[in-house]
Design a protein around this motif. Structure first.
Motif, PDB file in Angstrom:
ATOM      1  N   MET A   1       0.828  -1.198   0.000  1.00  0.00           N
ATOM      2  CA  MET A   1       0.000   0.000   0.000  1.00  0.00           C
ATOM      3  C   MET A   1       0.871   1.260   0.000  1.00  0.00           C
ATOM      4  SD  MET A   1      -3.119  -0.800  -0.049  1.00  0.00           S
ATOM      5  CE  MET A   1      -4.063  -2.283   0.088  1.00  0.00           C
ATOM      6  N   SER A   2       1.697   1.350   0.994  1.00  0.00           N
ATOM      7  CA  SER A   2       2.467   2.577   1.072  1.00  0.00           C
ATOM      8  C   SER A   2       3.629   2.383   2.018  1.00  0.00           C
ATOM      9  CB  SER A   2       1.589   3.698   1.586  1.00  0.00           C
ATOM     10  OG  SER A   2       0.951   3.265   2.768  1.00  0.00           O
ATOM     11  N   VAL A   3       4.607   3.217   1.895  1.00  0.00           N
ATOM     12  CA  VAL A   3       5.821   2.966   2.652  1.00  0.00           C
ATOM     13  C   VAL A   3       6.337   4.181   3.390  1.00  0.00           C
ATOM     14  CG1 VAL A   3       8.179   2.190   2.470  1.00  0.00           C
ATOM     15  CG2 VAL A   3       6.429   1.081   1.148  1.00  0.00           C
ATOM     16  N   LEU A   4       6.549   5.245   2.699  1.00  0.00           N
ATOM     17  CA  LEU A   4       7.049   6.468   3.304  1.00  0.00           C
ATOM     18  C   LEU A   4       6.181   7.570   2.745  1.00  0.00           C
ATOM     19  CD1 LEU A   4      10.890   7.060   3.022  1.00  0.00           C
ATOM     20  CD2 LEU A   4       9.469   7.477   5.006  1.00  0.00           C
ATOM     21  N   HIS A   5       5.891   8.581   3.487  1.00  0.00           N
ATOM     22  CA  HIS A   5       4.971   9.584   2.956  1.00  0.00           C
ATOM     23  C   HIS A   5       5.515  10.980   2.902  1.00  0.00           C
ATOM     24  CE1 HIS A   5       2.038   6.654   2.289  1.00  0.00           C
ATOM     25  NE2 HIS A   5       2.570   6.074   3.336  1.00  0.00           N
ATOM     26  N   SER A   6       6.703  11.141   3.373  1.00  0.00           N
ATOM     27  CA  SER A   6       7.349  12.416   3.141  1.00  0.00           C
ATOM     28  C   SER A   6       8.835  12.118   3.040  1.00  0.00           C
ATOM     29  CB  SER A   6       7.061  13.381   4.283  1.00  0.00           C
ATOM     30  OG  SER A   6       7.415  12.758   5.497  1.00  0.00           O
ATOM     31  N   GLN A 128      -3.362 -13.081  16.336  1.00  0.00           N
ATOM     32  CA  GLN A 128      -2.895 -11.904  17.086  1.00  0.00           C
ATOM     33  C   GLN A 128      -2.387 -10.932  16.024  1.00  0.00           C
ATOM     34  OE1 GLN A 128       0.069 -13.146  20.035  1.00  0.00           O
ATOM     35  NE2 GLN A 128      -0.713 -15.237  19.818  1.00  0.00           N
ATOM     36  N   ALA A 129      -3.253 -10.010  15.596  1.00  0.00           N
ATOM     37  CA  ALA A 129      -2.962  -9.236  14.390  1.00  0.00           C
ATOM     38  C   ALA A 129      -2.615  -7.789  14.705  1.00  0.00           C
ATOM     39  CB  ALA A 129      -4.167  -9.285  13.452  1.00  0.00           C
ATOM     40  N   GLU A 130      -1.536  -7.327  14.080  1.00  0.00           N
ATOM     41  CA  GLU A 130      -1.112  -5.945  14.220  1.00  0.00           C
ATOM     42  C   GLU A 130      -0.782  -5.382  12.846  1.00  0.00           C
ATOM     43  OE1 GLU A 130       2.110  -6.019  17.282  1.00  0.00           O
ATOM     44  OE2 GLU A 130       1.102  -7.888  17.849  1.00  0.00           O
ATOM     45  N   GLY A 131      -0.689  -4.052  12.772  1.00  0.00           N
ATOM     46  CA  GLY A 131      -0.333  -3.435  11.494  1.00  0.00           C
ATOM     47  C   GLY A 131       0.595  -2.264  11.735  1.00  0.00           C
ATOM     48  N   VAL A 132       1.313  -1.883  10.685  1.00  0.00           N
ATOM     49  CA  VAL A 132       2.130  -0.670  10.749  1.00  0.00           C
ATOM     50  C   VAL A 132       1.917   0.091   9.451  1.00  0.00           C
ATOM     51  CG1 VAL A 132       4.207  -1.935  10.006  1.00  0.00           C
ATOM     52  CG2 VAL A 132       4.448   0.271  11.149  1.00  0.00           C
ATOM     53  N   GLU A 133       1.713   1.402   9.584  1.00  0.00           N
ATOM     54  CA  GLU A 133       1.352   2.215   8.422  1.00  0.00           C
ATOM     55  C   GLU A 133       2.022   3.586   8.545  1.00  0.00           C
ATOM     56  OE1 GLU A 133      -0.197   2.042   5.456  1.00  0.00           O
ATOM     57  OE2 GLU A 133       0.268   4.177   5.368  1.00  0.00           O
ATOM     58  N   PRO A 134       2.824   3.960   7.549  1.00  0.00           N
ATOM     59  CA  PRO A 134       3.529   5.234   7.655  1.00  0.00           C
ATOM     60  C   PRO A 134       2.673   6.486   7.411  1.00  0.00           C
ATOM     61  CG  PRO A 134       4.180   4.061   5.679  1.00  0.00           C
ATOM     62  CD  PRO A 134       3.272   3.149   6.417  1.00  0.00           C
ATOM     63  N   ALA A 135       1.550   6.357   6.709  1.00  0.00           N
ATOM     64  CA  ALA A 135       0.718   7.550   6.466  1.00  0.00           C
ATOM     65  C   ALA A 135      -0.047   7.859   7.755  1.00  0.00           C
ATOM     66  CB  ALA A 135      -0.234   7.284   5.313  1.00  0.00           C
ATOM     67  N   PRO A 136       0.274   8.967   8.421  1.00  0.00           N
ATOM     68  CA  PRO A 136      -0.235   9.172   9.788  1.00  0.00           C
ATOM     69  C   PRO A 136      -1.760   9.261   9.885  1.00  0.00           C
ATOM     70  CG  PRO A 136       0.968  11.122   8.993  1.00  0.00           C
ATOM     71  CD  PRO A 136       1.188  10.031   7.989  1.00  0.00           C
ATOM     72  N   VAL A 149      -2.678  -0.757  15.329  1.00  0.00           N
ATOM     73  CA  VAL A 149      -1.897  -0.270  14.182  1.00  0.00           C
ATOM     74  C   VAL A 149      -0.929   0.819  14.646  1.00  0.00           C
ATOM     75  CG1 VAL A 149      -2.043   1.025  12.022  1.00  0.00           C
ATOM     76  CG2 VAL A 149      -3.595  -0.885  12.427  1.00  0.00           C
ATOM     77  N   TYR A 150       0.353   0.636  14.308  1.00  0.00           N
ATOM     78  CA  TYR A 150       1.388   1.606  14.678  1.00  0.00           C
ATOM     79  C   TYR A 150       1.610   2.587  13.525  1.00  0.00           C
ATOM     80  CZ  TYR A 150       2.278  -2.527  17.536  1.00  0.00           C
ATOM     81  OH  TYR A 150       2.121  -3.623  18.344  1.00  0.00           O
ATOM     82  N   SER A 151       2.000   3.814  13.872  1.00  0.00           N
ATOM     83  CA  SER A 151       2.340   4.805  12.848  1.00  0.00           C
ATOM     84  C   SER A 151       3.827   4.762  12.562  1.00  0.00           C
ATOM     85  CB  SER A 151       2.008   6.216  13.354  1.00  0.00           C
ATOM     86  OG  SER A 151       0.632   6.430  13.315  1.00  0.00           O
ATOM     87  N   GLY A 152       4.171   4.902  11.292  1.00  0.00           N
ATOM     88  CA  GLY A 152       5.583   5.017  10.932  1.00  0.00           C
ATOM     89  C   GLY A 152       6.050   3.852  10.098  1.00  0.00           C
ATOM     90  N   LEU A 153       7.377   3.788   9.929  1.00  0.00           N
ATOM     91  CA  LEU A 153       7.981   2.697   9.171  1.00  0.00           C
ATOM     92  C   LEU A 153       8.178   1.492  10.082  1.00  0.00           C
ATOM     93  CD1 LEU A 153      10.807   4.664   7.313  1.00  0.00           C
ATOM     94  CD2 LEU A 153       8.569   3.975   6.422  1.00  0.00           C
ATOM     95  N   LEU A 154       8.240   0.315   9.489  1.00  0.00           N
ATOM     96  CA  LEU A 154       8.497  -0.894  10.278  1.00  0.00           C
ATOM     97  C   LEU A 154       9.801  -0.743  11.073  1.00  0.00           C
ATOM     98  CD1 LEU A 154       7.775  -3.850  11.004  1.00  0.00           C
ATOM     99  CD2 LEU A 154       9.176  -4.544   9.050  1.00  0.00           C
ATOM    100  N   GLU A 155      10.843  -0.254  10.389  1.00  0.00           N
ATOM    101  CA  GLU A 155      12.161  -0.152  11.038  1.00  0.00           C
ATOM    102  C   GLU A 155      12.105   0.762  12.266  1.00  0.00           C
ATOM    103  OE1 GLU A 155      11.353  -0.017   7.805  1.00  0.00           O
ATOM    104  OE2 GLU A 155      13.138   0.164   6.555  1.00  0.00           O
ATOM    105  N   GLU A 156      11.212   1.741  12.238  1.00  0.00           N
ATOM    106  CA  GLU A 156      11.140   2.698  13.353  1.00  0.00           C
ATOM    107  C   GLU A 156      10.506   2.098  14.609  1.00  0.00           C
ATOM    108  OE1 GLU A 156      10.630   6.676  10.527  1.00  0.00           O
ATOM    109  OE2 GLU A 156       8.874   5.730  11.434  1.00  0.00           O
ATOM    110  N   GLN A 157       9.819   0.967  14.478  1.00  0.00           N
ATOM    111  CA  GLN A 157       9.120   0.389  15.643  1.00  0.00           C
ATOM    112  C   GLN A 157      10.092  -0.322  16.582  1.00  0.00           C
ATOM    113  OE1 GLN A 157       6.039   1.479  15.581  1.00  0.00           O
ATOM    114  NE2 GLN A 157       6.428   2.181  13.484  1.00  0.00           N
ATOM    115  N   ARG A 158      11.260  -0.638  16.079  1.00  0.00           N
ATOM    116  CA  ARG A 158      12.292  -1.311  16.888  1.00  0.00           C
ATOM    117  C   ARG A 158      11.755  -2.525  17.639  1.00  0.00           C
ATOM    118  NH1 ARG A 158      16.717   1.856  16.715  1.00  0.00           N
ATOM    119  NH2 ARG A 158      16.386   4.053  16.187  1.00  0.00           N
ATOM    120  N   PHE A 159      11.072  -3.388  16.907  1.00  0.00           N
ATOM    121  CA  PHE A 159      10.597  -4.635  17.517  1.00  0.00           C
ATOM    122  C   PHE A 159      11.812  -5.490  17.874  1.00  0.00           C
ATOM    123  CE2 PHE A 159       6.813  -3.723  14.791  1.00  0.00           C
ATOM    124  CZ  PHE A 159       5.887  -3.631  15.810  1.00  0.00           C
TER     125      PHE A 159
END
Ligand SMILES: [Zn+2]
Length: 304
Positions: A1-6, A128-136, A149-159
């Motif tokens: 869907m989307s990856v980075l928005h700015s 156990q479902a989660e999501g991450v989406e960079p478009a705030p 659902v987390y905001s931002g890039l996957l890498e930024e979540q520091r799982f």
């Protein structure tokens, strides 16, 4: 869907080409094809066949803005939603079968989850479902429906390492000039034996053979940020280069036009032709959708 928005603060701007090398990581120089887009001829990697847009950096970021519009990716007509749910359930069942676990015992994250349609389908089946989406704004809309659902890039979540049993990523990698960074992060957060499912368009499809430059996947105005176009071989090479074992790469679906895009006298015969070609396209790897089930090997260097 989307990856980075700015653009990141350090991004180069302006008229330079956004992509200058094969996103899969091949070293051979790219050469021009006869598929001519408004951005210029698509470039091809001689090693893996990947096609790459000559879009400028400024135009790339301009077209990525559409993903954070509140109207973006609204649920479609009921028949479309039903089809979407059926497809999601089938994919989720396959993931559970590959992991040999009940949904309740599977922690899954959908990367670039947009409004969370797939996260919802997974939660409904008991994952156990989660999501991450960079478009705030879109991430906030997904959260407002009760999804995790987390905001931002996957890498930024520091799982932490090995946090998940499954990662899904639909229509994301065609937006990235460096998809290896994201795939490596997916590998890191998956437990050994965990499954990554990803999808993108297939340039080896009969759709592209018939439509050429008119394939809607190439249209940067409609499909914002599409810059990197895969075929089964280039996807396989990307997966292997990022430490994944390929469980299965499959293609599906023939499509020439969307309803309303062309007059009915052209749409209807094209639709019938597409339906007739669906099955052989799937058998021969010539479908429009490219789907890969990948696995983080149990031990480094093994493929099971
Ligand atoms: Zn390549």
């Amino acid at each position: 869907m989307s990856v980075l928005h700015s653009p990141p603060a350090s991004a180069e701007t302006g008229d330079s080409a956004y992509v200058s090398a094969c996103p899969v990581g091949c070293e051979a120089p790219l050469s021009a094809t006869d598929i001519i887009l408004p951005e210029g001829p698509l470039l091809r990697c001689p090693d893996c066949g990947q096609l790459v847009s000559q879009i400028t950096t400024a135009r790339y970021w301009e077209t990525m803005k559409q993903f954070d519009h509140p109207d973006y990716n609204q649920p479609g007509a009921p028949s479309q939603q039903e089809r979407g749910s059926r497809v999601a359930q089938r994919r989720l069942n396959t993931i559970a079968a590959l992991l040999e676990r009940r949904p309740q015992d599977i922690r899954l994250i959908d990367v670039g989850c947009s409004r969370g349609h797939f996260v919802r389908a997974a939660a409904d089946l008991g994952f156990q479902a989660e999501g991450v989406e960079p478009a705030p704004h879109i991430a906030a809309i997904a959260r407002a429906t009760g999804l995790n659902v987390y905001s931002g890039l996957l890498e930024e979540q520091r799982f932490p390492e090995q946090s998940f049993d499954a990662v899904t990523m639909f229509e994301v990698i065609e937006h990235l000039r460096e998809p290896r960074t994201l795939l490596a992060e997916c590998c890191r957060i998956l437990r050994p034996g965990g499954v990554l499912l990803l999808s993108t368009g297939n340039t080896a499809s009969w759709t592209v053979a018939a439509m050429g430059a008119r394939w809607d996947y190439f249209d940067i105005t409609r499909a914002g940020g599409h810059i990197s176009f895969f075929n089964p071989q280039s996807l396989q090479r990307l997966a292997a280069g990022c430490g994944f074992a390929v469980v299965r790469i499959q293609t599906a679906r023939m499509k020439f036009h969307e309803r309303g895009e062309v007059p009915a006298w052209r749409y209807t015969p094209a639709k019938i032709a597409a339906e007739l070609l669906n099955y052989p396209a799937r058998l021969l790897g010539r479908g429009h959708d490219l789907l890969a089930y990948l696995r983080r090997p149990q031990r480094a260097g093994t493929t099971s």
